[in-house]
Write a protein that holds these residues in place. Structure first.
Motif, PDB file in Angstrom:
ATOM      1  N   TRP A 102       0.827  -1.209   0.000  1.00 42.83           N
ATOM      2  CA  TRP A 102       0.000   0.000   0.000  1.00 42.83           C
ATOM      3  C   TRP A 102       0.856   1.252   0.000  1.00 42.83           C
ATOM      4  O   TRP A 102       0.488   2.263  -0.603  1.00 42.83           O
ATOM      5  CB  TRP A 102      -0.975  -0.017   1.167  1.00 42.83           C
ATOM      6  CG  TRP A 102      -2.143  -0.890   0.876  1.00 42.83           C
ATOM      7  CD1 TRP A 102      -2.451  -2.064   1.477  1.00 42.83           C
ATOM      8  CD2 TRP A 102      -3.132  -0.682  -0.132  1.00 42.83           C
ATOM      9  NE1 TRP A 102      -3.573  -2.594   0.895  1.00 42.83           N
ATOM     10  CE2 TRP A 102      -4.015  -1.771  -0.086  1.00 42.83           C
ATOM     11  CE3 TRP A 102      -3.355   0.314  -1.076  1.00 42.83           C
ATOM     12  CZ2 TRP A 102      -5.107  -1.883  -0.943  1.00 42.83           C
ATOM     13  CZ3 TRP A 102      -4.441   0.193  -1.928  1.00 42.83           C
ATOM     14  CH2 TRP A 102      -5.297  -0.880  -1.851  1.00 42.83           C
ATOM     15  N   THR A 149       1.785   1.802  -3.513  1.00 40.66           N
ATOM     16  CA  THR A 149       0.641   2.331  -4.253  1.00 40.66           C
ATOM     17  C   THR A 149       0.492   3.827  -4.010  1.00 40.66           C
ATOM     18  O   THR A 149       0.247   4.598  -4.941  1.00 40.66           O
ATOM     19  CB  THR A 149      -0.648   1.595  -3.836  1.00 40.66           C
ATOM     20  OG1 THR A 149      -0.484   0.207  -4.073  1.00 40.66           O
ATOM     21  CG2 THR A 149      -1.850   2.119  -4.592  1.00 40.66           C
ATOM     22  N   LEU A 161      -8.526   2.534   2.330  1.00 44.17           N
ATOM     23  CA  LEU A 161      -8.485   1.883   1.024  1.00 44.17           C
ATOM     24  C   LEU A 161      -9.580   2.403   0.103  1.00 44.17           C
ATOM     25  O   LEU A 161      -9.362   2.578  -1.102  1.00 44.17           O
ATOM     26  CB  LEU A 161      -8.595   0.367   1.192  1.00 44.17           C
ATOM     27  CG  LEU A 161      -7.525  -0.278   2.069  1.00 44.17           C
ATOM     28  CD1 LEU A 161      -7.770  -1.770   2.178  1.00 44.17           C
ATOM     29  CD2 LEU A 161      -6.149   0.011   1.541  1.00 44.17           C
TER      30      LEU A 161
END
Length: 117
Positions: free
Chosen positions: A28, A31, A90
């Motif tokens: 993450w 990302t 998220l």
């Protein structure tokens, strides 16, 4: 005789106490970094096209990605009740991915219009 693993359906203890949460958190973070770089590239492209509105919007998406990540990044872990702690993070990141994609299409359309004019 080797000890059997516990069934993951029972919440007594984590079924994978190894490095999986760390790998998830790192993925993450990658990302988020990719989103920030993409927003910076899109903002620079909009500057070169002399589009101040798209420049500001792309920079705003970059800031919206980085600020929540700095204050509370997802750790990839699961609490004992089994609900993912970072779900809101998220969902927000997925929305920002979509916003960056829409801005990318807008910059592309503006670029194509400028080329034909």
């Amino acid at each position: 005789m080797p000890r059997r693993r516990r069934d993951p359906r029972f919440p007594g203890e984590p079924w994978d106490p190894g490095l999986q949460p760390e790998r998830t958190a790192l993925s993450w973070q990658r990302t988020i970094l990719a989103m920030a770089v993409g927003a910076m590239v899109l903002s620079a492209t909009a500057v070169r096209l002399d589009q101040p509105v798209l420049t500001v919007l792309a920079a705003l998406v970059g800031v919206m990605v980085l600020v929540p990540a700095i204050f509370r990044s997802p750790d990839g872990g699961m609490p004992s009740h089994g609900r993912l702690r970072s779900w809101s993070f998220l969902v927000r990141l997925a929305g920002l991915v979509m916003a960056l994609a829409v801005l990318g299409v807008a910059v592309t359309v503006v670029s194509l219009i400028d080329m034909t004019a």
